[in-house]
Design a protein around this motif. Sequence first.
Motif, mmCIF file in Angstrom:
data_model
loop_
_atom_site.group_PDB
_atom_site.id
_atom_site.type_symbol
_atom_site.label_atom_id
_atom_site.label_comp_id
_atom_site.label_asym_id
_atom_site.label_seq_id
_atom_site.Cartn_x
_atom_site.Cartn_y
_atom_site.Cartn_z
ATOM 1 N N SER A 42 0.849 -1.194 0.000
ATOM 2 C CA SER A 42 0.000 0.000 0.000
ATOM 3 C C SER A 42 0.881 1.239 0.000
ATOM 4 C CB SER A 42 -0.984 -0.016 1.178
ATOM 5 O OG SER A 42 -0.368 0.429 2.357
ATOM 6 N N VAL A 43 0.310 2.334 -0.498
ATOM 7 C CA VAL A 43 1.078 3.587 -0.640
ATOM 8 C C VAL A 43 0.288 4.732 -0.015
ATOM 9 C CG1 VAL A 43 2.158 5.208 -2.262
ATOM 10 C CG2 VAL A 43 2.089 2.769 -2.818
ATOM 11 N N THR A 44 0.922 5.468 0.885
ATOM 12 C CA THR A 44 0.214 6.522 1.630
ATOM 13 C C THR A 44 -0.122 7.712 0.735
ATOM 14 O OG1 THR A 44 2.262 7.560 2.353
ATOM 15 C CG2 THR A 44 1.332 5.886 3.811
ATOM 16 N N TYR A 45 -0.988 8.568 1.291
ATOM 17 C CA TYR A 45 -1.567 9.686 0.550
ATOM 18 C C TYR A 45 -1.568 10.899 1.457
ATOM 19 C CZ TYR A 45 -5.373 11.935 -2.168
ATOM 20 O OH TYR A 45 -6.138 12.774 -2.936
ATOM 21 N N GLY A 46 -1.146 12.035 0.966
ATOM 22 C CA GLY A 46 -1.147 13.249 1.793
ATOM 23 C C GLY A 46 -2.539 13.851 1.837
ATOM 24 N N ALA A 47 -3.030 14.105 3.048
ATOM 25 C CA ALA A 47 -4.386 14.638 3.186
ATOM 26 C C ALA A 47 -4.561 15.899 2.349
ATOM 27 C CB ALA A 47 -4.669 14.929 4.648
ATOM 28 N N GLY A 48 -5.777 16.062 1.807
ATOM 29 C CA GLY A 48 -6.064 17.221 0.969
ATOM 30 C C GLY A 48 -5.525 17.021 -0.450
ATOM 31 N N GLY A 49 -5.019 15.820 -0.741
ATOM 32 C CA GLY A 49 -4.541 15.533 -2.097
ATOM 33 C C GLY A 49 -3.115 15.993 -2.349
ATOM 34 N N SER A 50 -2.404 16.346 -1.271
ATOM 35 C CA SER A 50 -1.079 16.958 -1.463
ATOM 36 C C SER A 50 -0.068 16.024 -2.129
ATOM 37 C CB SER A 50 -0.538 17.465 -0.123
ATOM 38 O OG SER A 50 -0.532 16.423 0.820
ATOM 39 N N THR A 51 -0.274 14.696 -2.045
ATOM 40 C CA THR A 51 0.674 13.790 -2.712
ATOM 41 C C THR A 51 0.009 13.030 -3.857
ATOM 42 O OG1 THR A 51 0.150 11.839 -1.369
ATOM 43 C CG2 THR A 51 1.858 13.321 -0.510
ATOM 44 N N GLN A 52 -1.185 13.503 -4.302
ATOM 45 C CA GLN A 52 -1.972 12.669 -5.217
ATOM 46 C C GLN A 52 -1.169 12.116 -6.405
ATOM 47 O OE1 GLN A 52 -6.006 13.797 -5.779
ATOM 48 N NE2 GLN A 52 -5.944 13.233 -7.944
ATOM 49 N N ALA A 53 -0.449 13.012 -7.105
ATOM 50 C CA ALA A 53 0.269 12.551 -8.293
ATOM 51 C C ALA A 53 1.385 11.589 -7.892
ATOM 52 C CB ALA A 53 0.846 13.745 -9.042
ATOM 53 N N ARG A 54 2.070 11.903 -6.798
ATOM 54 C CA ARG A 54 3.180 11.027 -6.379
ATOM 55 C C ARG A 54 2.663 9.686 -5.863
ATOM 56 N NH1 ARG A 54 6.058 12.752 -2.159
ATOM 57 N NH2 ARG A 54 4.960 14.680 -1.767
ATOM 58 N N THR A 55 1.493 9.706 -5.192
ATOM 59 C CA THR A 55 0.920 8.430 -4.729
ATOM 60 C C THR A 55 0.601 7.562 -5.945
ATOM 61 O OG1 THR A 55 0.030 9.381 -2.699
ATOM 62 C CG2 THR A 55 -1.023 7.369 -3.462
ATOM 63 N N THR A 56 -0.064 8.148 -6.948
ATOM 64 C CA THR A 56 -0.427 7.375 -8.140
ATOM 65 C C THR A 56 0.817 6.832 -8.836
ATOM 66 O OG1 THR A 56 -2.311 8.831 -8.403
ATOM 67 C CG2 THR A 56 -1.759 7.499 -10.293
ATOM 68 N N GLN A 57 1.821 7.686 -8.958
ATOM 69 C CA GLN A 57 3.078 7.258 -9.609
ATOM 70 C C GLN A 57 3.716 6.097 -8.851
ATOM 71 O OE1 GLN A 57 6.104 10.311 -9.557
ATOM 72 N NE2 GLN A 57 5.118 11.353 -11.268
ATOM 73 N N THR A 58 3.741 6.234 -7.521
ATOM 74 C CA THR A 58 4.382 5.193 -6.704
ATOM 75 C C THR A 58 3.576 3.903 -6.773
ATOM 76 O OG1 THR A 58 5.161 6.966 -5.261
ATOM 77 C CG2 THR A 58 5.366 4.735 -4.408
ATOM 78 N N VAL A 59 2.242 4.019 -6.761
ATOM 79 C CA VAL A 59 1.402 2.819 -6.884
ATOM 80 C C VAL A 59 1.765 2.100 -8.192
ATOM 81 C CG1 VAL A 59 -0.975 2.027 -7.326
ATOM 82 C CG2 VAL A 59 -0.510 3.602 -5.442
#
Length: 280
Positions: A42-59
Amino acid sequence: MSAVEHPLGISFEFFPPTTDAGKEKLLGVRDALAAREPRFFSVTYGAGGSTQARTTQTVNTMRQSGINTAPHISCVGSDKGALRELLAQYRETDINSLVALRGDLPSGMGGTGELRYANELVEFIREETGDHFEIAVAAYPESHPQAPSFERDLENFARKARAGANLAITQYFFNPDAYFHFVERARKLGVEVPIIPGIMPITNYTKLARFSDACGADIPRWMRKQLEAYGDDSESIQAFGEEVITRLCERLLDGGAPGLHFYTLNQAQASLKVLDNLRA
Ligand code: FAD
């Protein structure tokens, strides 16, 4: 039965790296951990969408190993439209597991958003996408730090299960009795979903103490004293951590825990050592 043989098995959590060096290093960590055939990453996510692009990339990076990978998703500071879009994007790219959280907004950052609590997020995901996603939620054997009482927090946890969660992953803890007590009380409230203990390997005392204060995880006095006594001796801290965490995992599995979820902090070694000890 070892965690590895158990149907729910083991899982590993990562955060989206911010630097090229961090991304590069994560590839090696991914491959070393994928070799243990975890049930999921699993890959964490920054609240408010702050890591959205990086979370998707890492996933996407993690999925290239062939291991099912669940993005974390949080509702605080987001509106339904943005969440709907993100869910659609995940569905289109064949992601079928999520870890659904309220999240914590950094102080001073915006309003709370349209969905206030994780149970509302789980309901929303079910309304929007039916049974497409397997949904994991968070559980707090030592209580969430903002909860007015253990009982209220437990009831709020039960709401998430009733809203349609399939499994729960706990905040980390070092006292196995806290986990067993929580599971027993949750079962009495009719919660049937598997509750997987979250395991934090110990590699650095200063960081661990800071995290634990923030998330309300208790470091027992005997552990604090021992870790403090090691000072800068990181080898001794790691050896002690390995022994304590192995014993914790043994007790959890012997007592019926349905798997182990490792907070890897993007490091492989500490989790691998514990798993090797458990096999032995
Ligand atoms: P909730 O279940 O909504 O609970 C939050 C608080 O509100 C609790 O005190 C609860 O008792 C109370 N509450 C819940 N529902 C109600 C209700 N209906 N009415 C009144 N009170 C209610 N954070 C991130 O930002 N990104 C991550 O990727 C992330 N991953 C995590 C993974 C795991 C396995 C865990 C255990 C935590 C993770 N967190 C993450 C931290 C988490 O976001 C915080 O602990 C956050 O403060 C609470 O999120 P939650 O989903 O548990 O919230």
